[in-house]
Motif scaffolding. Structure first.
Motif, PDB file in Angstrom:
ATOM      1  N   VAL A 123      -7.963  -7.977  -1.771  1.00  0.00           N
ATOM      2  CA  VAL A 123      -6.740  -7.340  -1.277  1.00  0.00           C
ATOM      3  C   VAL A 123      -6.271  -6.271  -2.256  1.00  0.00           C
ATOM      4  CG1 VAL A 123      -4.272  -7.742  -0.836  1.00  0.00           C
ATOM      5  CG2 VAL A 123      -5.986  -9.245   0.170  1.00  0.00           C
TER       6      VAL A 123
ATOM      7  N   ALA B 184      -6.074  -2.436  -1.025  1.00  0.00           N
ATOM      8  CA  ALA B 184      -4.708  -2.039  -0.671  1.00  0.00           C
ATOM      9  C   ALA B 184      -4.371  -0.628  -1.137  1.00  0.00           C
ATOM     10  CB  ALA B 184      -3.710  -3.035  -1.244  1.00  0.00           C
TER      11      ALA B 184
ATOM     12  N   TYR C 149       3.438   2.377  -3.620  1.00  0.00           N
ATOM     13  CA  TYR C 149       2.419   1.335  -3.484  1.00  0.00           C
ATOM     14  C   TYR C 149       2.779   0.124  -4.334  1.00  0.00           C
ATOM     15  CZ  TYR C 149      -1.761  -1.230  -4.781  1.00  0.00           C
ATOM     16  OH  TYR C 149      -2.639  -2.225  -5.055  1.00  0.00           O
TER      17      TYR C 149
ATOM     18  N   TYR D 155       3.391  -3.408  -2.750  1.00  0.00           N
ATOM     19  CA  TYR D 155       2.400  -4.427  -3.123  1.00  0.00           C
ATOM     20  C   TYR D 155       3.061  -5.609  -3.794  1.00  0.00           C
ATOM     21  CZ  TYR D 155      -1.618  -6.678  -5.206  1.00  0.00           C
ATOM     22  OH  TYR D 155      -2.547  -7.597  -5.562  1.00  0.00           O
TER      23      TYR D 155
ATOM     24  N   LEU E 242       2.822  -8.037  -0.622  1.00  0.00           N
ATOM     25  CA  LEU E 242       1.512  -8.668  -0.715  1.00  0.00           C
ATOM     26  C   LEU E 242       1.445  -9.819  -1.707  1.00  0.00           C
ATOM     27  CD1 LEU E 242      -0.708  -5.470  -0.524  1.00  0.00           C
ATOM     28  CD2 LEU E 242      -0.125  -7.059   1.297  1.00  0.00           C
TER      29      LEU E 242
END
Length: 67
Positions: A35, A39, A54, A58, A62
Motif C-alpha cells: 500500500v 499509494a 499525500y 496517507y 490509510l
C-alpha cells in the motif's frame, strides 16, 4: 521473546502460533508495504496531489484503520 513463543506454543499449539505469526507478518508487513509503495504514485498521477497532501491523507486515511 523465545520464552514467550514457547509458552504460547505450549498453551495453544505450535501450528496455531506459526499461523498467527505468519498472518500478521504477511497481512501487516507485506500488504502494508505494498500500500505504501502504490499509494504515492496513485496520489500523484490520478489525484494530482503534492507530497504534503499525500502525507496528510496517507497518515489519516490509510494508517488509521491499522491502529
Amino acid at each position: 521473546m523465545m520464552q514467550l513463543l514457547r509458552k504460547l506454543a505450549a498453551d495453544f499449539g505450535g501450528a496455531y502460533v506459526c499461523v498467527v505469526v505468519a498472518f500478521f507478518a504477511l497481512v501487516k508487513g507485506f500488504s502494508g508495504g505494498m500500500v505504501r509503495g502504490l499509494a504515492l504514485p496513485y496520489f500523484q498521477d490520478e489525484l494530482n496531489a503534492d507530497l504534503s497532501e499525500y502525507h496528510a491523507v496517507y497518515t489519516f486515511v490509510l494508517i488509521m484503520p491499522w491502529c
